[in-house]
Design an enzyme around this catalytic site. Structure first.
Site, PDB file in Angstrom:
ATOM      1  N   TYR A 141       0.912  -1.104  -0.050  1.00 20.57           N
ATOM      2  CA  TYR A 141      -0.192   0.003  -0.080  1.00 20.57           C
ATOM      3  C   TYR A 141       1.055   1.346  -0.032  1.00 20.57           C
ATOM      4  CZ  TYR A 141      -3.393   3.573   1.961  1.00 20.57           C
ATOM      5  OH  TYR A 141      -4.046   4.588   2.168  1.00 20.57           O
TER       6      TYR A 141
ATOM      7  N   LYS B 161       1.471   4.173  -2.823  1.00 18.72           N
ATOM      8  CA  LYS B 161       1.067   5.572  -2.636  1.00 18.72           C
ATOM      9  C   LYS B 161       2.473   6.240  -3.052  1.00 18.72           C
ATOM     10  CE  LYS B 161      -2.912   5.601  -1.222  1.00 18.72           C
ATOM     11  NZ  LYS B 161      -3.726   6.041  -2.007  1.00 18.72           N
TER      12      LYS B 161
HETATM   13  C1  VAH Z   1      -4.916   2.632   6.247  1.00 14.54           C
HETATM   14  N1  VAH Z   1      -7.004   4.437   6.777  1.00 14.54           N
HETATM   15  O1  VAH Z   1      -4.908   2.415   7.347  1.00 14.54           O
HETATM   16  C2  VAH Z   1      -5.586   4.120   5.840  1.00 14.54           C
HETATM   17  C3  VAH Z   1      -4.563   5.062   5.982  1.00 14.54           C
HETATM   18  C4  VAH Z   1      -2.874   6.314   7.230  1.00 14.54           C
HETATM   19  C5  VAH Z   1      -3.835   5.327   7.043  1.00 14.54           C
HETATM   20  O2  VAH Z   1      -3.938   5.346   4.708  1.00 14.54           O
HETATM   21  O3  VAH Z   1      -4.650   2.066   5.320  1.00 14.54           O
END
Ligand code: VAH
Length: 312
Positions: free
Chosen positions: A138, A142
């Site tokens: 993730y 990003k």
């Molecule tokens: C997550 N709510 O937990 C999101 C967010 C900073 C956390 O990017 O993946």
């Protein structure tokens, strides 16, 4: 912004952002979209899969969209269970949105996250420009997304903008698959049962933000003077930093009987430990006037008031 398309409009941010943008720009100026038929809000709606570049351009042209708020994404913890699916949605989806924006001259807002930082990043008061070597798929998506958005701006003139959201807390749509989800579920459980089992350790400090501040940040950044935007993708923005034990104590000021215990999820704990404890958001403050309005006390009070009134 005059005519806005929201992708991922049924998610935690999208649900409230659709209603908020309608209140700011007018009902007919907002087109909500998502992969499913279901629609939680009264809005102009298009069933749209961001993995279809053709569909994206068709919807943008059909509604004469000038700004795309691209929220369709898989979050951190969910992504670790299926990294390939995350890469498909988070990267190919963003690529299609940027290509569509290049072809139609639409502006693009897409959020980054504090997940774009990793364990080598200075974790306290994390600077705007610093080391970004995240360990989650993730976070990698990003960082890649931030760089791809900058590339489309510098090479093709696409007006791309974004912020690094911290954990977001809201009382409308529940979050799905995030590491910071505890900070939302705790409020529902505090009201329903008076007890909550937290999946992060008691002293896990993370940057957090109440959804009304996050929604306002989207509009303020998209309406900002482009000449003043030196970072674009993506700005650190911050509102508060707290630990689960601090949040529990704040809730107990309102619900003295509330009790919390801990059942730490090792995957989420490892992710949270790699993220900043707090962010330096001075660039956002200086370049487009960012200011949070909710701190831990105000957010807790408002969340309990709204959820409490629903449970009666
Ligand atoms: C997550 N709510 O937990 C999101 C967010 C900073 C956390 O990017 O993946």
């Amino acid at each position: 912004m005059k005519k806005i398309l929201i992708t991922g409009a049924s998610g935690q941010i999208g649900t409230e952002l659709t209603t908020y943008l309608q209140s700011v720009y007018g009902h007919d100026q907002v087109v909500a979209s998502g992969r499913h038929d279901d629609i939680r809000h009264h809005a102009i709606y298009e069933k749209l899969d961001v993995l279809s570049a053709v569909q994206l351009i068709e919807v943008i042209r059909k509604h004469q969209i000038d700004s795309v708020i691209h929220l369709a994404a898989i979050l951190s913890a969910q992504g670790e269970k299926n990294p390939e699916a995350l890469w498909q949605i988070n990267m190919n989806g963003l690529y299609n949105v940027l290509e569509a924006a290049k072809e139609t001259s639409a502006a693009v807002f897409t959020p980054s996250s504090i997940a774009a930082f990793g364990p080598e990043t200075p974790l306290d008061h994390t600077p705007q420009l610093t080391i970004q070597r995240p360990r989650t798929i993730y976070g990698i998506s990003k960082v890649a997304g931030e760089l791809l958005c900058d590339y489309y701006h510098h090479h093709f003139g696409v007006d791309t903008r974004g912020v690094r959201f911290p954990g977001l807390i809201s009382h409308e749509a529940l979050p799905g698959g995030g590491t910071t989800d505890y900070a939302v579920h705790i409020f529902y459980k505090a009201i329903e049962t008076g007890q909550f089992s937290c999946d992060l350790g008691p002293e896990t400090f993370l940057d957090m933000m109440y959804m009304p501040d996050a929604l306002r940040a989207v509009v303020e950044l998209m309406e900002a003077d482009p000449a003043k935007l030196q970072h674009r993708n993506a700005y650190n923005i911050s509102a508060m930093s707290f630990s689960p034990s601090q949040l529990a104590k704040e809730i107990q000021k309102h619900l003295p009987e509330f009790r919390m215990d801990y059942d730490v999820n090792p995957v989420k704990q490892a992710i949270a430990d790699s993220w900043p404890n707090s962010l330096d958001d001075s660039c956002a403050r200086a370049q487009w006037g960012w200011r949070p309005e909710y701190d831990l006390s105000a957010m807790t009070s408002h969340m309990l008031k709204v959820l409490g009134s629903r449970s009666r």
